[in-house]
Design an enzyme around this catalytic site. Structure first.
Site, short mmCIF file in Angstrom:
data_model
loop_
_atom_site.label_atom_id
_atom_site.label_comp_id
_atom_site.label_asym_id
_atom_site.label_seq_id
_atom_site.Cartn_x
_atom_site.Cartn_y
_atom_site.Cartn_z
CD GLU A 1 -27.10 115.40 18.05
OE1 GLU A 1 -28.26 115.59 18.45
OE2 GLU A 1 -26.42 114.40 18.38
CG HIS B 1 -31.15 113.92 19.35
ND1 HIS B 1 -30.07 113.72 20.17
CD2 HIS B 1 -32.24 113.99 20.17
CE1 HIS B 1 -30.49 113.67 21.43
NE2 HIS B 1 -31.80 113.83 21.46
CD GLU C 1 -30.48 110.73 15.93
OE1 GLU C 1 -29.93 111.79 15.55
OE2 GLU C 1 -30.14 110.10 16.95
#
Ligand SMILES: *[C@@H]1O[C@H](CO)[C@@H](O)[C@H](O)[C@H]1NC(C)=O
Ligand SMILES: [Zn+2]
Length: 456
Positions: A180, A315, A394
């Site tokens: 990531e 992330h 995210e």
């Protein structure tokens, strides 16, 4: 005879220590949008047998499902989709091209200047961290929170502008999942902004909170994504090496533990695996991995130095803000004592974030908007360390490039995140977080005196 032995030994050492670079040449990423329950079931079954690599974890009606497929299996997949009458399109025509594009470096760049228009290696990140620590000795302390399985330092910075006693503290974790890449690129940007921005809103959160920021908490995995396999997620612990053939996977898959399943809060209860070949292998015991243990130990240590008010884990991808706890959904989200506040802070933050480049983020628990998880770092920070404001971001994108976010999108991603953080801080402050105990005491005395005056 003697030479032959030496040759064999050398060959053996070479093959066990130096695994091959995994090329994704001619791999394609397909996009499929299931339209019926039957479509959903077809994809869920495909995902279960591990035959193809699913980039998306949510498979429901209307969701954008991305599936990466080897050159040998593309025809089989396309025939199968045609047979069952499902439409597909191609999202990435050659995955290796997208990987190579991510490794691109502007040819005339000034190598003495750190920049965010390309992705940095671990060495470059650590050199930069060393350099800014030297440039800002009055504010920055270089910190090594621990060492990885392969002995690399987990390096970060403590940024303390005001040097107050009993300060408000925030911690930021980057790069716990190796592939990531936008996560370290975001956390280094935050460090840069907190040290050099002239925007008064940025200066406010930079100066009124003592920050502990660690861009790459899984350094071995991050290095491995540059040297061997761009799609690597876990750490690089080889203690559970085994054959993965029965799951159609390369044996190297068993050389690692998912650090974000290794924490000791509800460890191995849901959304984690005891199979070393799995991407979400939780490890033999909670905190078996030095990287996870270092993070937890560090959190507990800084809690003794002041008021640790919040914790952010970065992330990618999917554009979500996950609120603890990841094992609960529906009405059970209230398991987190201040869930309502956490939800409001994130929603307002993401409204502000969207104003910058129009990017949409969704807020909720992982069980509600992604999938059930246990043993993650941020759930542990909330559930065991009882830090009030805890989120997992995210970051970009929503699936077009997934982990292979093109470098020109790093800066827009970072700009909007800073806007979001400023707003989240503002809302949290308005609700009444971020106060040192001294401040609470003063407020209480004032309230007491005012009440007495009213009563009298
Ligand atoms: C993984 O390795 C550890 C350490 O050698 C061992 O204790 C454990 O039983 C292994 N677990 C699995 C699932 O193979
Ligand atoms: Zn992740």
């Amino acid at each position: 005879m003697y030479l032959k032995h030496i040759f064999f030994i050398l060959y053996f050492i070479f093959t066990i220590t130096k695994s091959e670079y995994v090329s994704y040449r001619k791999y394609k990423v397909y996009k499929v949008i299931p339209e019926t329950e039957k479509n959903v079931q077809i994809l869920v079954d495909l995902q279960k047998n591990n035959h193809f690599t699913f980039w998306s974890d949510t498979i429901e009606i209307g969701s954008n499902v991305r599936i990466m497929i080897t050159p040998e299996e593309q025809k089989e997949f396309e025939d199968y989709m045609n047979n069952v009458g499902m439409n597909f399109s191609i999202a990435i025509n050659d995955v290796q091209d997208a990987i190579d594009a991510q490794l691109y470096r502007p040819p005339n760049r000034d190598t003495s200047e750190y920049a965010w228009d390309y992705y940095q290696t671990l060495e470059e990140i650590y050199d930069w961290v060393d350099k800014i620590a030297e440039q800002h000795t009055d504010v920055v302390t270089l910190v090594t929170m621990g060492y990885s399985v392969e002995g690399r330092p987990i390096k970060g910075v403590k940024i303390d502008h005001k040097k107050r006693a009993n300060s408000t503290i925030g911690m930021i974790e980057g790069g716990i999942h190796a592939r990531e890449w936008i996560s370290p690129a975001t956390t280094t940007w935050i460090i840069k902004e907190f040290l050099t921005s002239t925007n008064p809103d940025v200066r406010f959160i930079a100066e009124n909170i003592v920050w502990h920021i660690f861009p790459v908490t899984n350094p071995d995995g991050y290095v491995y994504t540059f040297t061997n396999n761009r799609m690597w997620r876990k750490n690089r612990n080889t203690a559970n090496f085994t054959s993965c053939a029965q799951w159609n996977l390369n044996d190297d898959m068993s050389n690692g533990i998912d650090l974000n399943r290794n924490f000791g809060f509800l460890w191995m209860t849901t959304g984690a695996s005891s199979n070393p070949c799995s991407e979400i292998f939780a490890g033999p015991t909670p905190f078996s991995e030095p990287e996870a243990l270092s993070i937890a130990t560090y959190v507990n240590k800084i809690q003794e130095e002041g008021n640790l008010v919040f914790y952010y884990a970065f992330h990618s991808f999917s554009q979500l803000v996950l609120v603890p706890f990841s094992h609960v959904g529906g009405a059970d989200v209230l398991a987190a004592p201040n869930y309502g506040d956490l939800y409001e802070i994130a929603i307002k933050g993401m409204e502000k974030l969207k104003l910058r480049h129009g990017t949409d983020y969704i807020v909720g628990t992982s069980a509600d908007i992604l999938y059930e998880v246990s043993g993650s770092s941020f759930d542990w920070v909330k559930g065991d360390a009882h830090v009030p404001i805890v989120y997992l971001f995210e970051l970009r994108d929503d699936g077009n490039y997934g982990f292979l976010l093109p470098a020109p999108l790093i800066v827009p991603n970072n700009e909007e995140i800073i806007d979001g953080l400023i707003e989240m801080d503002r809302v949290a402050r308005a609700i009444g977080y971020y106060r040192s105990s001294g401040y609470y005491f003063k407020i209480n005395v004032v309230v007491l005196i005012l009440s007495l005056i009213v009563i009298l």
